[in-house]
Design an enzyme around this catalytic site. Structure first.
Site, PDB file in Angstrom:
ATOM      1  N   GLU A   1       0.818  -1.218   0.000  1.00  0.00           N
ATOM      2  CA  GLU A   1       0.000   0.000   0.000  1.00  0.00           C
ATOM      3  C   GLU A   1       0.852   1.269   0.000  1.00  0.00           C
ATOM      4  O   GLU A   1       0.743   2.103   0.898  1.00  0.00           O
ATOM      5  CB  GLU A   1      -0.946   0.000   1.204  1.00  0.00           C
ATOM      6  CG  GLU A   1      -1.944  -1.137   1.175  1.00  0.00           C
ATOM      7  CD  GLU A   1      -3.015  -1.028   2.253  1.00  0.00           C
ATOM      8  OE1 GLU A   1      -2.950  -0.114   3.097  1.00  0.00           O
ATOM      9  OE2 GLU A   1      -3.929  -1.874   2.237  1.00  0.00           O
TER      10      GLU A   1
ATOM     11  N   GLU B   1      -4.251  -9.088   1.195  1.00  0.00           N
ATOM     12  CA  GLU B   1      -4.977  -8.868   2.464  1.00  0.00           C
ATOM     13  C   GLU B   1      -6.453  -9.030   2.165  1.00  0.00           C
ATOM     14  O   GLU B   1      -7.011  -8.271   1.376  1.00  0.00           O
ATOM     15  CB  GLU B   1      -4.703  -7.461   3.032  1.00  0.00           C
ATOM     16  CG  GLU B   1      -3.396  -7.375   3.753  1.00  0.00           C
ATOM     17  CD  GLU B   1      -3.066  -5.969   4.253  1.00  0.00           C
ATOM     18  OE1 GLU B   1      -3.966  -5.243   4.693  1.00  0.00           O
ATOM     19  OE2 GLU B   1      -1.873  -5.617   4.174  1.00  0.00           O
TER      20      GLU B   1
HETATM   21  C1  GAL Z   1      -4.229  -2.384   5.581  1.00  0.00           C
HETATM   22  C2  GAL Z   1      -2.748  -2.380   5.916  1.00  0.00           C
HETATM   23  C3  GAL Z   1      -2.489  -3.237   7.132  1.00  0.00           C
HETATM   24  C4  GAL Z   1      -3.435  -2.885   8.234  1.00  0.00           C
HETATM   25  C5  GAL Z   1      -4.831  -3.086   7.762  1.00  0.00           C
HETATM   26  C6  GAL Z   1      -5.863  -2.790   8.833  1.00  0.00           C
HETATM   27  O1  GAL Z   1      -4.552  -1.340   4.763  1.00  0.00           O
HETATM   28  O2  GAL Z   1      -1.992  -2.858   4.838  1.00  0.00           O
HETATM   29  O3  GAL Z   1      -1.172  -3.071   7.574  1.00  0.00           O
HETATM   30  O4  GAL Z   1      -3.219  -1.577   8.599  1.00  0.00           O
HETATM   31  O5  GAL Z   1      -5.059  -2.213   6.662  1.00  0.00           O
HETATM   32  O6  GAL Z   1      -7.140  -2.915   8.309  1.00  0.00           O
END
Ligand code: GAL
Length: 817
Positions: free
Chosen positions: A440, A515
């Site tokens: 990100e 993720e």
């Molecule tokens: C994502 C990020 C993670 C964490 C997560 C929480 O955007 O890559 O490190 O912060 O959100 O929802």
């Protein structure tokens, strides 16, 4: 390769940098130096409290160190004595200050606002003898958070900025061979690197290495395999370095043994002649017929040894565990290991655990990976930083794939060096299946700068490890711009609805969910509590940018081209208390809490990620005062049908939808809820009963036998039972611990994201409240074999005692094979 179909082949295998020590004085030794350090907090803003550092003019002359702890003459006898790994942040009390970074790091007072807690000094003596003279000596730090400056005997060795990537310093020129040598580290955690708990200190192992002047270079062994039918060609590249101060020659040989030490093959030795300071890479091949492949089910590890000799004298050797396996990433069929296509059933994890912060004994790496495997996880994303080598050793040993990630997308010399050290350190682990070049990076991910940074890093990755490829974790939906234009495997952070359109538009670029999901749940809680900061323990709440388990997993399950994905996250971690702030001090994203206790969503994933007979009822059935009220009952299962009964009366039978769960609205009456599942004509059942009051404590050690080496450890989980032996899921008693025998408690936790009880306490004071029926104590072995008695007491409850045996053994009891 067929047209229109991208196939990325890897012939992998590799390994762990676990060098086995040969006894010969002349060969390589790798000695752990975690014990007997002295520690004191310095100060990031006050030079006096920082032992004169920044006012002492130490850089004007080499070795100048007077009036600072850098000097060998400094008296550190009042400093605290400790063994590594050490994280001083987990020892600090929580502080509620309105600051984003403090909140994101879990409300522990470290960083720019807290200069008094942000610098740590470490000192240790290293004793050498005349027998060490004539060899090269080096110290290796596996990881220090962060910005570590290192000196030996007052001489400056260097500065390792990274809080995650380790570093090695040659100390040969500075040491005394007839006695004491003072190693000093100043750690400065003023700046953060992440937006999650990071800890501070020398929180990974430190090693002293001794080897010949003609030796294998740091990161200079690369092992990989090509497998065709039943024959594996093992390629061994050994980089030899000459630091003899003259020309040197020798022979480089290599051999492979199975894990019991039986020789499986060897390569003809190659003569090398190296000029002053010269380096050369020798490439050798060994063929293994009918190799036992490394797989998730049978993570078999061979050993490959590279050796540098001069005639019959072995000058240096390096033995590495490696696995023979193939990896293929196919844009139509996904990921295959050894020719078998599998779905990535992954989780993201940060590195901290209850009680110990980021300073985990090796045992906890195995504990956590084992917990994930039982749930059906087959892949671990080390978000968002290089993991400790022991995590990779655990993944190699237990059979878990790893997405290995560098901290920052940046082609600066500093960050490219970190990336290079990461690849050279980790390219031999068979568990590592893919690299991740960043996460990100919102300032650049759709720009031409982002694209150029990615291209430079991808070129470096291919140069150092042509056997794998890379992904990048983009928080973008159907966007093909910048990094996404050039990344070999497109990573999605959330936005899973964009995956199908993206794939349709770019069908030859493999896609993975870096993720996914991101349900927030608090273990054992069934109502939103915005004062305490709790969210219900069901798959119903997610932040705006994310989604539920049942939103993303069916997409992965139904589309062969999608490699699978990594849930955010496997375990709760300190910091990022989304969707709340104080009093929350840790995240709720975990499928398990910070102790590794499962939440209800665990059973959703276990249902669809394993073949086990899963049948799980939630919530608990202790709702005194709610008689007659409607309770939403969830059943997670992978059965064909489930029938639910309340106190013997059926509430109806339902067909279990694939990749989903069942729900019943039930008017509460105390007693028993029973689920009967039918699967392929077989039936099995689960029962949830209303319990009585807590009556007795139960201690459940993960292991009853622990190595008496001062390092090994075990988790001891704590529950309470009613007088009919049923676990009481609502109990919140304070439990006090005591020990008899040579062991110590190194931390306690309970998974409550709003608990401000300390994780670390003075010896003898250890206690922790249960949170919804559970808490955890972590016990570390001493060096004396014998019995350790663990006692737990709580007012009004029958106490508990268990014994743990400490044994002297050369066998690795952790499962490292
Ligand atoms: C994502 C990020 C993670 C964490 C997560 C929480 O955007 O890559 O490190 O912060 O959100 O929802």
């Amino acid at each position: 390769m067929t047209k229109g179909c991208t196939k990325i082949y890897f012939f992998i295998f590799l390994l762990t940098i676990s060098s086995e020590l040969l006894a010969q004085r002349s060969s390589r030794e790798r000695i752990n130096i975690d014990t007997d350090w002295r520690f004191a907090l310095g100060h990031a803003a006050d030079p006096v409290q920082d032992f004169n550092f920044k006012v002492a003019n130490i850089f004007s002359k080499t070795g100048k160190a007077e009036d600072t702890p850098i000097s060998p003459k400094f008296n550190d006898s009042t400093w605290r004595q400790l063994d590594l790994p050490h994280d001083w942040v987990v020892e600090l009390p929580f502080e509620n200050v309105d600051n984003f970074d403090l909140m994101a790091h879990g409300y522990r007072p470290v960083g720019g606002l807290f200069p008094e807690n942000s610098v740590g000094w470490y000192r240790r003596n290293i004793e050498l003898t005349k027998a060490d003279s004539g060899r090269r000596l080096a110290v290796t730090f596996d990881g220090v958070f962060r910005d570590a400056m290192v000196w030996i005997n007052g001489f400056y060795l260097g500065n390792n900025e990274s809080g995650y990537m380790g570093v090695t310093y040659d100390i040969t020129d500075y040491v005394n061979f007839d006695g004491n040598n003072t190693l000093v580290v100043r750690v400065d955690a003023t700046q953060a690197e992440g937006w999650f708990y990071e800890g501070a200190g020398i929180y990974r192992h430190v090693w002293l290495q001794k080897y010949d002047n003609l030796h294998i270079a740091e990161g200079g062994q690369f092992v990989y395999a090509e497998v065709k039918e039943n024959v594996a060609k093992i390629f061994i590249e050994t980089t030899v370095e000459n630091q003899t101060l003259g020309n040197a020659s020798g022979q480089v040989s290599a051999f492979i043994t199975d894990r019991d030490g039986k020789k499986m093959g060897s390569a003809k030795s190659v003569e090398v002649t190296l000029a002053l300071n010269g380096q050369t890479t020798v490439k050798q091949e060994i063929v293994l017929t009918d190799p036992r492949l490394w797989s998730l089910e049978d993570p078999y590890l061979y050993r490959v040894t590279s050796q540098v000799s001069n005639g019959s004298t072995i000058l240096d050797h390096l033995t590495t565990r490696f696995g023979v396996r193939t990896i293929l990433i196919d844009d139509k069929k996904g990921l295959s290991i050894n020719g078998k296509f599998i779905k990535v059933q992954g989780v993201n994890c940060h590195q901290d655990h209850a009680g110990v912060g980021s300073a985990l004994p090796d045992y906890l790496q195995y504990y956590r990976i084992q917990l994930l495997k039982e749930m059906g996880v087959n892949a671990y994303r080390a978000s968002h930083n290089p993991p400790t080598p022991e995590l990779l050793e655990a993944c190699d040993s237990l059979g878990m794939l790893v997405l290995d990630e560098t901290r920052l997308l940046n082609s600066s010399p500093e960050h490219m060096d970190q990336f290079e050290r990461l690849i050279k350190r980790d390219r031999n682990y068979p568990s590592v299946f893919l690299w991740c070049i960043g996460n990100e990076e919102g300032y650049v991910q759709t720009t031409s700068v982002g694209k150029r940074l990615a291209l430079t890093m991808l070129a470096k990755q291919r140069e150092l490890d042509p056997t794998r490829t890379s992904t990048y974790a983009a928080d973008l939906a159907n966007v093909f711009k910048g990094i996404n234009e050039v990344i070999p495997v497109r990573g999605f952070n959330y936005r899973e609805k964009g995956m199908v359109p993206y794939h349709n538009d770019h069908p030859t670029q493999p896609v993975i969910g870096t993720e996914m999901g991101s349900t927030v749940t608090t273990r054992g809680i069934y109502e939103v509590d915005s004062v305490k900061g709790y969210v219900p323990d069901q798959d119903i709440t997610h932040p705006w940018w994310a989604s539920l388990a049942e939103d993303w997993w069916p997409i992965a399950a139904d589309n062969d081209w999608l490699l699978g994905g990594f849930v955010w996250t496997g375990f709760d971690y300190r910091g990022e208390p989304t969707p709340f702030q104080w009093p929350n001090i840790n995240s709720h994203f975990g499928i398990m809490d910070v102790c590794g206790f499962p939440k209800n969503i665990y059973y959703y994933y276990q249902s669809w990620w394993t073949d086990k007979d899963v049948l799980h009822i939630s919530p608990h059935w202790n709702w005194a005062g709610k008689e007659g009220e409607i309770i939403d009952v969830w059943v997670n299962s992978n059965a064909d049908e489930v029938e639910l009964f309340l106190n013997g009366k059926t509430l109806g039978k339902k067909v279990m939808p694939r990749n989903s769960h069942l729900q019943w609205q039930v008017a509460y009456e105390p007693g028993s809820l029973k689920a009967i599942a039918t699967k392929n004509g077989r039936t099995y059942e689960a029962v949830m009963e209303t319990t009585g009051e807590a009556h007795q404590i139960v201690l459940t050690p993960d292991r009853n036998i622990v190595t008496a080496d001062g390092k090994d450890a075990t988790v001891v989980n704590v529950t309470v039972l009613d007088n009919r032996g049923r676990e009481v899921p609502t109990a919140n008693h304070l439990v006090a611990f005591s020990l008899e025998g040579d062991a110590s408690i190194i931390g306690v936790g309970n998974g409550d994201p709003s608990s401000h009880e300390p994780d670390k306490m003075d010896v003898g004071d250890y206690r922790r409240s249960l949170f919804n029926g559970k808490c955890q104590m972590i016990l570390q072995a001493g060096n004396d074999p014998g019995k350790v008695m663990v006692n737990a007491t709580s007012a009004g409850l029958k106490s508990a005692t268990v014994s743990i045996q400490l044994v002297k053994t050369n066998n690795n009891l952790l499962g490292k094979r």
